[in-house]
Scaffold this active site. Structure first.
Site, PDB file in Angstrom:
ATOM      1  N   THR A 178       0.824  -1.200   0.000  1.00  0.00           N
ATOM      2  CA  THR A 178       0.000   0.000   0.000  1.00  0.00           C
ATOM      3  C   THR A 178       0.865   1.260   0.000  1.00  0.00           C
ATOM      4  O   THR A 178       1.847   1.344   0.718  1.00  0.00           O
ATOM      5  CB  THR A 178      -0.887  -0.012   1.248  1.00  0.00           C
ATOM      6  OG1 THR A 178      -1.826  -1.046   1.076  1.00  0.00           O
ATOM      7  CG2 THR A 178      -1.610   1.309   1.426  1.00  0.00           C
TER       8      THR A 178
ATOM      9  N   ASN B 262       8.224 -11.139  -0.579  1.00  0.00           N
ATOM     10  CA  ASN B 262       6.782 -11.289  -0.706  1.00  0.00           C
ATOM     11  C   ASN B 262       6.297 -12.723  -0.525  1.00  0.00           C
ATOM     12  O   ASN B 262       5.097 -12.967  -0.492  1.00  0.00           O
ATOM     13  CB  ASN B 262       6.315 -10.707  -2.039  1.00  0.00           C
ATOM     14  CG  ASN B 262       6.387  -9.196  -1.999  1.00  0.00           C
ATOM     15  OD1 ASN B 262       5.672  -8.566  -1.236  1.00  0.00           O
ATOM     16  ND2 ASN B 262       7.287  -8.624  -2.787  1.00  0.00           N
TER      17      ASN B 262
ATOM     18  N   THR C 139       3.771 -14.486   7.007  1.00  0.00           N
ATOM     19  CA  THR C 139       4.039 -15.621   7.892  1.00  0.00           C
ATOM     20  C   THR C 139       5.266 -15.372   8.755  1.00  0.00           C
ATOM     21  O   THR C 139       5.877 -14.327   8.681  1.00  0.00           O
ATOM     22  CB  THR C 139       4.249 -16.901   7.067  1.00  0.00           C
ATOM     23  OG1 THR C 139       5.177 -16.603   6.027  1.00  0.00           O
ATOM     24  CG2 THR C 139       2.949 -17.359   6.488  1.00  0.00           C
TER      25      THR C 139
END
Lengths: 385, 385
Positions: free
Chosen positions: A181, A380, A385
């Protein structure tokens, strides 16, 4: 300085405990006026995060008293409860400022599909409100909105008559696309009405932040806000203000580009000779999104065939036999076929310029992107995780 | 068996010296009839290689006597000289077969923007013509067209009444997109006219090879040819033939998928509940091209937010609050928000299924893609150098 460079603004960045790292994660930027005119541009993704839905409504009024931003959670795809969380956050800021929640914008960034830990967030907002300053607060706020950003991004410029524009941003993607974002808050102490700010913001972001296309992915949360305090008591000409704002946005764009996740090259794709600006942007984006080309640039291989194959997927006006391509100034493709010796291209510098001449008209546009690297994949693959 | 499984076909694959590796690089497939009805589908890229421009013209006549294929050079973006090279190659095959060049198709794959070494290629064609056989020739041809393929791809099926369909393919991309050029030659000894073959080929590839989208990149050279000898003296019903052809194409699609460059996962994106098949394919492709999601799957991370953000970039009919997403059968997103626990998703197997329910209608489509890996980056960074 960042968003507190212009008069009339206070800011803070604090640790609320949303980021596992324990770094700052909540920012607050407050406009003390006398004006609170504002404008905003938002992601064009049809799946929109709760804070985007909220802030779009706020901006319809053309006034923003404050914006609260958090990293550590996007509050996207969280349904009605998520929207209530955004609302509650705005109400909290409004309470603290003794103002209306309808003039409090909210931005969030982080993982999609998880509720925010509201107890932590609201406590963080309390803390931020208590730490609002005109000085270091702007830098702390810029630090707080970082996710995978390796550095905080800030910019400021002084305009004629002494007014200022200040800004902070995070992320490495943009309004149309997005790597992660992109959030940006831009402040000014110039005195301009909301309509002028809106036109200036759309013009400035349209040729800067909106043309940064790191990986073709479009965020659910992208937001750029422009807030004016009027505290400098200067009313700049719209054209001059737009030019200065464009400079600030170009500076942020460059900072986002060079800090894009895993990138080792900053690539400018200049499309010239286009029948329209739209064609130039379409062709630029198609090239910017071509994974094979992005890998080739990473490997410092001037593989111009991948440029042409990307151009060929668009509906822009061109004749395949009249396409010319230069890489770092060497015209490796002329008339749709091989041109100068590809071995002359030096791809060792970080900055790479790919020039595509469509031979179809007088229009042009530049789109910026990065190379595709193993580091991007790694970053990415391991993000949530 | 490959393309020589059906009666009436001979094939060969030889070393012409185009590949630096010294492996086979020229293939020839000859239809000895009695029929020579044929159909073809080609890349939709507007930048088209010389062999595509040539073969499209040949196929307009609906008849193909032979197809000659080379790896080691795409003959794309090579201008008029490149087209003359393709023409000369077809003439050479025509001379050797004492036939017309207008019924000789040509396919090329390899680096864009370099002339082919015609002396080596034409000598290779001589050699291939001398080695044409009904038996092992099909396997040798399938081997010769490999570029980065780690294995040769072949398929064959028997139809009702004893006719056969045989096929070979190379590459790991497709008609619309392409990781590297996809070339396929499909043969049959059924006796069907060109128009029927054309309809069957478009129907079969439309739901198989055309929905394989490894990296969103579209080649300048993609070609699928279907050649019918009629030697089995069987005239199958169009529907039955199309079904068998679709099986063969689905088999090739699967082989291309699992051998895609650098891929560690084979991902099926099933879009259901769509208002139209077009919507389902559009959404499937958007997801298949989302680098962030492809990285997440590589990292075995069920990051469904990246699925939704990809859906949100399309113009398909849907309401963001009615989207449901399952990953390997676990409905991690219900009604646009979080659903079942993402920790229940087991992403360790190579095969991954992402199901997206648009809740907008009765239509569906499946698109196949791969994960994005450091190996992909490595392979495509170093390709031409």
């Amino acid at each position: 300085m960042s968003v507190t460079a212009p008069k009339g603004f206070r800011a803070a960045g604090v640790v609320a405990g949303l980021k596992p790292s324990g770094n700052r994660d909540v920012a607050l930027v407050v406009n003390d006026g006398p004006s609170r005119a504002a404008a905003g541009v938002f992601t064009r993704n049809r799946v929109r995060a709760a804070p985007v839905l909220w802030s779009e409504q706020v901006l319809k009024g053309g006034r923003v008293r404050a914006v609260v931003l958090n990293a550590g959670g996007a509050n996207a795809c969280t349904g009605a409860p998520g929207f209530q969380d955004t609302h509650a956050t705005a109400e909290k800021v409004a309470d603290l400022l003794e103002d209306s929640a309808g003039e409090i914008a909210v931005c969030s960034t982080g993982l999609i599909g998880e509720r925010l830990p509201m107890d932590l967030l609201l406590t963080g907002v309390d803390k931020a409100a208590a730490e609002l300053t005109r000085g270091d607060g702007g830098l702390a706020a810029a630090d707080a909105i970082r996710t995978t950003d390796t550095v905080a991004k800030i910019s400021f410029r002084q305009g004629a008559g002494g007014y200022m524009i200040g800004a902070m941003a995070k992320g490495a993607g943009m309004l149309a696309p997005s790597l992660a974002t992109m959030l940006s808050v831009i402040t000014t102490d110039a005195d301009l009405p909301a309509e002028t700010l809106d036109r200036a913001l759309r013009a400035a972001t349209g040729v800067t932040l909106d043309r940064l296309d790191s990986d073709g992915c479009m965020s659910t949360n992208d937001t750029v806000l422009l807030m004016a305090s009027g505290a400098a008591e200067v009313v700049p000409a719209e054209e001059e203000f737009t030019a200065l704002l464009t400079e600030v946005c170009a500076d942020l764009t460059r900072q986002l580009l060079v800090d894009a996740e895993g990138a080792s090259k900053a690539i400018a794709i200049e499309v010239v000779g286009a029948a329209s600006t739209e064609d130039a942007v379409t062709v630029g984006r198609s090239i910017a999104r071509n994974n094979l080309l992005k890998c080739a640039i990473h490997g410092e291989d001037p593989n111009w065939g991948r440029v042409l194959s990307a151009v060929g997927t668009t509906d822009a006006v061109f004749d395949p036999d009249e396409l010319n391509v230069a890489i770092n100034g060497v015209w490796v493709c002329r008339g749709g076929s091989f041109g100068d010796d590809r071995d002359k291209v030096d791809l060792r510098p970080r900055d790479v310029t790919i020039t595509v001449d469509l031979s179809a008209g007088p229009h042009s546009a530049t789109v910026w992107t990065t190379d595709l690297t193993a580091d991007y994949v790694h970053e990415n693959s391991a993000y949530s995780t």
